[in-house]
Design an enzyme around this catalytic site. Structure first.
Site, mmCIF file in Angstrom:
data_model
loop_
_atom_site.group_PDB
_atom_site.id
_atom_site.type_symbol
_atom_site.label_atom_id
_atom_site.label_comp_id
_atom_site.label_asym_id
_atom_site.label_seq_id
_atom_site.Cartn_x
_atom_site.Cartn_y
_atom_site.Cartn_z
ATOM 1 N N VAL A 109 2.473 -7.351 -5.772
ATOM 2 C CA VAL A 109 2.425 -5.645 -5.692
ATOM 3 C C VAL A 109 2.287 -5.554 -7.069
ATOM 4 C CG1 VAL A 109 3.651 -3.900 -5.193
ATOM 5 C CG2 VAL A 109 3.107 -5.600 -2.979
ATOM 6 N N CYS A 110 1.704 -4.558 -7.457
ATOM 7 C CA CYS A 110 2.482 -4.546 -8.985
ATOM 8 C C CYS A 110 2.422 -4.888 -9.745
ATOM 9 C CB CYS A 110 3.523 -3.061 -9.378
ATOM 10 S SG CYS A 110 4.095 -2.531 -10.489
ATOM 11 N N SER A 111 3.308 -5.270 -11.247
ATOM 12 C CA SER A 111 3.365 -6.242 -12.257
ATOM 13 C C SER A 111 3.141 -7.919 -12.193
ATOM 14 C CB SER A 111 3.734 -5.486 -12.864
ATOM 15 O OG SER A 111 4.963 -5.422 -12.852
#
Length: 300
Positions: A109-111
């Protein structure tokens, strides 16, 4: 009865809370909507003790890496604001290299994509991450294909989500895979979220905003075009505004700005170009980003 599917989320120090809580709430709501324990969400830490999040709030993990929790059905790595600068330790990399492929599906998720990329498990795969760090991920790991505009990407066993709230979109897509469209729709309604978010994540990016270019007179013309998208912006009209011949104006514009005046032809051209680049129409964009200075697009 079928055993619950373990949804494991790895949370590192400094984790962004919504990267963890967002997906877990989607899976928890699936249990509510079905009336039975389909999913068993767990949070995994790198070491014992509280996990201090980027907001300062603290998480208590259910397990630490190395605990014998069996193979997870789904393993996700949550992101944190400084993930691009983190050098994951050897123990975490070894655990991910073992636990991720053993899961039915895994991702980030995300970074969190940076932490997963450090294992080599993303090489040769298609992924996404937060638009603000997509270029850095692509540069740091050239064997990965980064789809910067995607909300979430599915590549075989791998699933990745864009920035922060896109973790909810990814989790909802995973539930739809498992339980079908109707349950996923009910979850979206209960959590008051898009079932399918329109457009890509670059609609939230400021990187693509164009600034007027060229000498001051040409910049004035470009600002006038942006402020009046419904007006007929023919070469002759624009040339007259600058008190130049159409031929001279067209040559000057191309040399100074790097594109032909036709790129600003009319409202229909602007609408099509905007939708092609951003994924939504100017009017839809303006409704969602009312605080951004898009008054020029009001009537497009």
């Amino acid at each position: 009865m079928t055993r619950p599917k373990t949804i494991a989320i790895l949370a590192v120090p400094g984790v962004q809370l919504l990267d963890v809580s967002g997906p877990l709430d989607v899976f928890a709501e699936a249990n509510v909507q079905t009336g039975r324990e389909i999913y068993r969400p767990v949070v995994i830490a790198v070491s014992h003790g509280h996990i201090r999040s980027s907001s300062g709030a603290r998480l208590v993990a259910d397990h630490v890496i190395g605990d014998n929790i069996g193979a997870a059905d789904t393993l996700l790595v949550a992101g944190c604001p400084n993930a691009a600068e983190i050098q994951p330790d050897a123990a975490m990399i070894a655990w991910l290299r073992s636990a991720a492929p053993a899961a039915r599906r895994y991702g980030s998720v995300c970074s969190g994509a940076f932490l997963l990329a450090a294992t080599g498990l993303l090489d040769g795969r298609r992924v996404t991450t937060h638009w603000a760090v997509a270029d850095r991920l692509a540069a740091a790991y050239p064997d990965i294909t980064v789809e910067a505009d995607a909300i979430h990407v599915r590549d075989g066993q791998l699933r990745t989500a864009a920035g922060v709230t896109a973790g909810l979109d990814l989790a909802l897509a995973l539930v739809e895979e498992d339980l079908g469209h109707e349950i996923a729709m009910k979850i979206a309604g209960q959590l008051v979220m898009f079932f399918k978010r329109p457009g890509g994540q670059m609609q939230f990016s400021r990187k693509g905003e164009a600034a007027p270019a060229g000498r001051s007179a040409l910049q004035e013309v470009q600002r006038w075009i942006a402020a009046n998208p419904a007006v007929n912006h023919s070469v002759a009209t624009l040339a007259q505004r600058m008190e130049l011949s159409p031929r001279h104006f067209a040559r000057l514009f191309r040399d100074e700005v790097g594109m032909t005046p036709a790129a600003f032809a009319d409202a229909d051209t602007l609408r099509r170009a905007f939708a092609r680049q951003i994924g939504v129409t100017p009017a839809e964009y303006r409704k969602r980003h009312a605080k951004v200075h898009l008054g020029a697009l009001e009537n497009v």
